[in-house]
Design an enzyme around this catalytic site. Structure first.
Site, short mmCIF file in Angstrom:
data_model
loop_
_atom_site.label_atom_id
_atom_site.label_comp_id
_atom_site.label_asym_id
_atom_site.label_seq_id
_atom_site.Cartn_x
_atom_site.Cartn_y
_atom_site.Cartn_z
N ARG A 235 0.86 -1.18 0.00
CA ARG A 235 0.00 0.00 0.00
C ARG A 235 0.90 1.23 0.00
NH1 ARG A 235 -3.13 -2.97 -1.43
NH2 ARG A 235 -5.23 -3.49 -0.67
N GLU A 264 -5.05 6.35 -6.15
CA GLU A 264 -5.03 5.49 -7.32
C GLU A 264 -4.55 6.28 -8.54
OE1 GLU A 264 -5.81 2.05 -7.98
OE2 GLU A 264 -5.31 2.15 -5.86
N HIS A 284 -0.46 0.52 -10.31
CA HIS A 284 -1.21 -0.42 -9.47
C HIS A 284 -1.71 -1.61 -10.29
CE1 HIS A 284 -4.15 -0.99 -5.84
NE2 HIS A 284 -3.21 -1.92 -5.93
#
Length: 311
Positions: A235, A264, A284
């Protein structure tokens, strides 16, 4: 019950239609959307009368959840749950279940791939080759024989360890509790500061919570070898990102590869890592493999069916 899947989840319309027919045969309605939209008003429009919602990593704050008065269950097509207001869900008796395990192989393979890219400079040399350049004096580095510190020995951390041993690495690890299965593989557990000081490569595999936010702080980055590499597929906020950028720019750290951020992607043009040297940034993608998405779809809809069966 009305079941709403607010995004496509990487599965086809025909697959959704098959699921729709299965659920209809037991008296339930499935509505699905084939686009991803994170706007609060759009989410509310899609979810407001749903009893069950299937969603991945789209943020669900209380401001959205509070406008969905029928909601009883969230089947989350994601491993982490830090994007959902769990306190609100608990207070309003909304059951939340994640899709643990679907991306274990995908994320662990990406972590290894990022290590190899940094060690052999694959991405940079591809660009150089396309510009008409040769190898010059470049020499890469090998994974074999390197000490790799694995921070977090859950399922993904353990899968990464198994791959590292296949490459001939020495592995040390840090975790809140020691796992006998990991020790039996030949892994040495140590404290986090010692791991950072000894490792040639550090790879992160912990969830984001109050204890792990900025776990890799400015002070801990300074403990690492100047020749060391940092890999983050966990994360974004596990790492102090501005401090990581500074460490790379100041030569305190040889390189980093990052798949996760404070937000994001797409990232803003002034994001601190985009201008940092020897930093590979990917948007991601750790969980995003064809195989993982197929497994994920099976898990989340199995969870829905179990909830409908009061299991």
């Amino acid at each position: 019950m009305k079941i709403v899947c607010v995004e496509p989840l990487g599965i086809s319309t025909s697959h959704f239609e098959e699921l729709k027919q299965q659920l209809a045969s037991t008296g339930h309605e499935l509505v699905y959307y084939m686009d991803r939209n994170e706007q609060a008003d759009t989410l509310v429009e899609r979810m407001h009368d749903a009893d069950i919602v299937v969603i991945s990593n789209i943020p669900l704050p209380a401001a959205v959840l509070s406008r969905c008065q029928h909601l009883q269950y969230l089947s989350v097509a994601f491993t982490g749950l830090d994007h959902i207001d769990l306190a609100y869900c608990k207070e309003h008796n909304i059951t939340v279940q994640n899709a643990a395990g679907y991306s274990t192989t995908a994320v662990s393979e990406l972590a290894i791939g990022l290590m190899l890219d940094l060690m052999r400079q694959i991405t940079r040399l591809d660009a150089a080759t396309r510009q008409g350049q040769g190898r010059g004096a470049f020499l890469g580095r090998e994974l074999r024989g390197k000490t790799v510190g694995v921070v977090g020995t859950g399922a993904i951390g353990t899968a990464t360890i198994r791959l590292l041993f296949a490459f001939g690495c020495k592995v040390i690890a840090y975790n809140r509790s020691r796992h006998a299965e990991v020790e039996q593989l030949g892994v040495e557990y140590t404290d986090l500061d010692t791991l950072l000081q000894r490792s040639d490569i550090v790879t992160l595999h912990v969830p984001l919570n109050a204890e792990t936010k900025h776990l890799i702080s400015r002070e801990r980055l300074a403990m690492m070898k100047p020749t060391a590499l940092l890999i983050n597929t966990a994360r974004g906020n596990v790492v102090d990102i501005p401090a990581l950028s500074e460490a790379l720019k100041n030569g305190q750290l040889a390189g980093a590869a990052v798949d996760v951020y404070e937000q994001e992607p797409p990232l803003p043009a002034d994001h601190p890592l985009l201008g940092a040297p020897n930093c590979i940034c990917v948007p991601h993608i750790g969980y995003a493999s064809r195989e993982a998405f197929d497994i994920r779809a099976d898990i989340v809809f199995d969870h829905v069916k179990q909830f409908l069966s009061n299991k």
